[in-house]
Design a protein around this motif. Sequence first.
Motif, PDB file in Angstrom:
ATOM      1  N   LYS A  89      57.372  50.491  49.136  1.00  0.00           N
ATOM      2  CA  LYS A  89      57.146  49.612  50.284  1.00  0.00           C
ATOM      3  C   LYS A  89      58.021  48.367  50.181  1.00  0.00           C
ATOM      4  O   LYS A  89      58.602  47.915  51.174  1.00  0.00           O
ATOM      5  CB  LYS A  89      55.671  49.207  50.364  1.00  0.00           C
ATOM      6  CG  LYS A  89      54.752  50.342  50.753  1.00  0.00           C
ATOM      7  CD  LYS A  89      53.305  49.915  50.685  1.00  0.00           C
ATOM      8  CE  LYS A  89      52.381  51.109  50.821  1.00  0.00           C
ATOM      9  NZ  LYS A  89      50.997  50.767  50.491  1.00  0.00           N
ATOM     10  N   TRP A 111      56.652  42.024  44.950  1.00  0.00           N
ATOM     11  CA  TRP A 111      57.060  42.650  46.195  1.00  0.00           C
ATOM     12  C   TRP A 111      56.487  41.915  47.405  1.00  0.00           C
ATOM     13  O   TRP A 111      57.092  41.886  48.467  1.00  0.00           O
ATOM     14  CB  TRP A 111      56.676  44.130  46.221  1.00  0.00           C
ATOM     15  CG  TRP A 111      57.562  44.947  45.336  1.00  0.00           C
ATOM     16  CD1 TRP A 111      57.183  45.625  44.212  1.00  0.00           C
ATOM     17  CD2 TRP A 111      58.964  45.181  45.475  1.00  0.00           C
ATOM     18  NE1 TRP A 111      58.267  46.246  43.652  1.00  0.00           N
ATOM     19  CE2 TRP A 111      59.379  46.000  44.410  1.00  0.00           C
ATOM     20  CE3 TRP A 111      59.912  44.772  46.397  1.00  0.00           C
ATOM     21  CZ2 TRP A 111      60.685  46.419  44.244  1.00  0.00           C
ATOM     22  CZ3 TRP A 111      61.225  45.191  46.226  1.00  0.00           C
ATOM     23  CH2 TRP A 111      61.596  46.007  45.167  1.00  0.00           C
ATOM     24  N   GLU A 166      54.407  53.202  44.408  1.00  0.00           N
ATOM     25  CA  GLU A 166      54.066  53.105  45.823  1.00  0.00           C
ATOM     26  C   GLU A 166      54.352  51.698  46.340  1.00  0.00           C
ATOM     27  O   GLU A 166      54.890  51.515  47.432  1.00  0.00           O
ATOM     28  CB  GLU A 166      52.604  53.486  46.057  1.00  0.00           C
ATOM     29  CG  GLU A 166      52.370  54.981  45.911  1.00  0.00           C
ATOM     30  CD  GLU A 166      50.919  55.397  46.024  1.00  0.00           C
ATOM     31  OE1 GLU A 166      50.016  54.524  45.912  1.00  0.00           O
ATOM     32  OE2 GLU A 166      50.675  56.604  46.213  1.00  0.00           O
ATOM     33  N   THR A 167      54.006  50.688  45.543  1.00  0.00           N
ATOM     34  CA  THR A 167      54.282  49.303  45.911  1.00  0.00           C
ATOM     35  C   THR A 167      55.786  49.060  45.958  1.00  0.00           C
ATOM     36  O   THR A 167      56.293  48.403  46.874  1.00  0.00           O
ATOM     37  CB  THR A 167      53.607  48.336  44.916  1.00  0.00           C
ATOM     38  OG1 THR A 167      52.205  48.598  44.902  1.00  0.00           O
ATOM     39  CG2 THR A 167      53.847  46.887  45.299  1.00  0.00           C
ATOM     40  N   ALA A 199      59.152  56.435  46.101  1.00  0.00           N
ATOM     41  CA  ALA A 199      58.155  57.306  46.723  1.00  0.00           C
ATOM     42  C   ALA A 199      58.160  58.672  46.032  1.00  0.00           C
ATOM     43  O   ALA A 199      57.099  59.260  45.775  1.00  0.00           O
ATOM     44  CB  ALA A 199      58.439  57.445  48.215  1.00  0.00           C
ATOM     45  N   LYS A 244      58.561  39.339  51.168  1.00  0.00           N
ATOM     46  CA  LYS A 244      58.337  39.051  52.580  1.00  0.00           C
ATOM     47  C   LYS A 244      58.793  37.636  52.917  1.00  0.00           C
ATOM     48  O   LYS A 244      59.432  37.415  53.942  1.00  0.00           O
ATOM     49  CB  LYS A 244      56.860  39.226  52.937  1.00  0.00           C
ATOM     50  CG  LYS A 244      56.406  40.656  52.965  1.00  0.00           C
ATOM     51  CD  LYS A 244      54.951  40.750  53.340  1.00  0.00           C
ATOM     52  CE  LYS A 244      54.490  42.183  53.283  1.00  0.00           C
ATOM     53  NZ  LYS A 244      53.078  42.319  53.599  1.00  0.00           N
ATOM     54  N   HIS A 247      53.029  43.808  42.270  1.00  0.00           N
ATOM     55  CA  HIS A 247      52.547  43.626  43.637  1.00  0.00           C
ATOM     56  C   HIS A 247      52.915  42.236  44.153  1.00  0.00           C
ATOM     57  O   HIS A 247      53.435  42.096  45.259  1.00  0.00           O
ATOM     58  CB  HIS A 247      51.033  43.841  43.693  1.00  0.00           C
ATOM     59  CG  HIS A 247      50.472  43.744  45.063  1.00  0.00           C
ATOM     60  ND1 HIS A 247      50.766  44.651  46.054  1.00  0.00           N
ATOM     61  CD2 HIS A 247      49.651  42.829  45.626  1.00  0.00           C
ATOM     62  CE1 HIS A 247      50.143  44.299  47.162  1.00  0.00           C
ATOM     63  NE2 HIS A 247      49.465  43.198  46.919  1.00  0.00           N
ATOM     64  N   SER A 260      63.933  52.925  47.866  1.00  0.00           N
ATOM     65  CA  SER A 260      62.589  53.092  48.409  1.00  0.00           C
ATOM     66  C   SER A 260      62.180  54.565  48.348  1.00  0.00           C
ATOM     67  O   SER A 260      61.074  54.904  47.910  1.00  0.00           O
ATOM     68  CB  SER A 260      62.534  52.591  49.856  1.00  0.00           C
ATOM     69  OG  SER A 260      61.281  52.874  50.426  1.00  0.00           O
ATOM     70  N   GLN A 301      61.592  49.116  50.989  1.00  0.00           N
ATOM     71  CA  GLN A 301      61.767  49.354  52.423  1.00  0.00           C
ATOM     72  C   GLN A 301      61.798  48.026  53.173  1.00  0.00           C
ATOM     73  O   GLN A 301      62.629  47.830  54.059  1.00  0.00           O
ATOM     74  CB  GLN A 301      60.657  50.258  52.972  1.00  0.00           C
ATOM     75  CG  GLN A 301      60.924  50.717  54.390  1.00  0.00           C
ATOM     76  CD  GLN A 301      62.271  51.424  54.539  1.00  0.00           C
ATOM     77  OE1 GLN A 301      62.648  52.276  53.740  1.00  0.00           O
ATOM     78  NE2 GLN A 301      63.029  51.039  55.545  1.00  0.00           N
ATOM     79  N   GLU A 302      60.897  47.112  52.807  1.00  0.00           N
ATOM     80  CA  GLU A 302      60.902  45.792  53.442  1.00  0.00           C
ATOM     81  C   GLU A 302      62.205  45.062  53.141  1.00  0.00           C
ATOM     82  O   GLU A 302      62.767  44.387  54.004  1.00  0.00           O
ATOM     83  CB  GLU A 302      59.710  44.971  52.968  1.00  0.00           C
ATOM     84  CG  GLU A 302      58.400  45.450  53.544  1.00  0.00           C
ATOM     85  CD  GLU A 302      57.217  44.616  53.083  1.00  0.00           C
ATOM     86  OE1 GLU A 302      57.415  43.469  52.620  1.00  0.00           O
ATOM     87  OE2 GLU A 302      56.092  45.117  53.189  1.00  0.00           O
TER      88      GLU A 302
END
Length: 154
Positions: free
Chosen positions: A24, A88, A20-21, A50, A92, A85, A46, A27-28
Motif C-alpha cells: 500500500k 508508510w 501488505e502495508t 503484494a 502520505k 506502518h 508495490s 502504491q501511494e
Amino acid sequence: MASISDNTARAYNDLVEINETGAKGYQEAAEGIKNPQLKSQLSQFSQQRAKFASELKQQASQFGINSEDTTTVQGLATDAAAAVHRGWINIKSVITGQDDNAILGECETGDKVALEAYEQALKAEGLPAEAKSVIQKQHGEILAAKNQITSMKR
C-alpha cells in the motif's frame, strides 16, 4: 510435519502484515511521484510486496498457520510492524509536498524497518528450512530494492 512454534506463526503474521502495508505504501508513493520512471519502479515494488505477502500466506497455510490472525504480533516484532506502518503512513504527508526525494526517503525508511523485521523472523525458534529459504530470498529482494531506492535519490 514438524510442529510449528508460536514464534514461527508470529513471524509469518508479522511479515504478511509488513508486506501488505509496504504494498500500500509503495502504491501511494507511486501515485505521488512526478518522475515517470520512478513511478513505474515504485509500482513494481508495490506488486512485489503484494506477491511476497501472498507467498507467505500460502506457505503459512501449508504449515497450518492462519496468517489472517493479525492480533498475534508480540515483542520486538510488534515494534517493527508498528514502525513500518508509521513509516508508510508518513509517506502520505510527504506526498502532499510532491517532493520525489522525500518520498524516496520514506520508501527507504520503510524498507529498512521491513529488513529488520525479516532479520528478526529469521531468528524465530523452530523455523522450518523451507520457510527460512523463502524468508531469506524475500529479505534479499527487499535489500536490493532498498539499495535501488537509495541510488535513485538525487
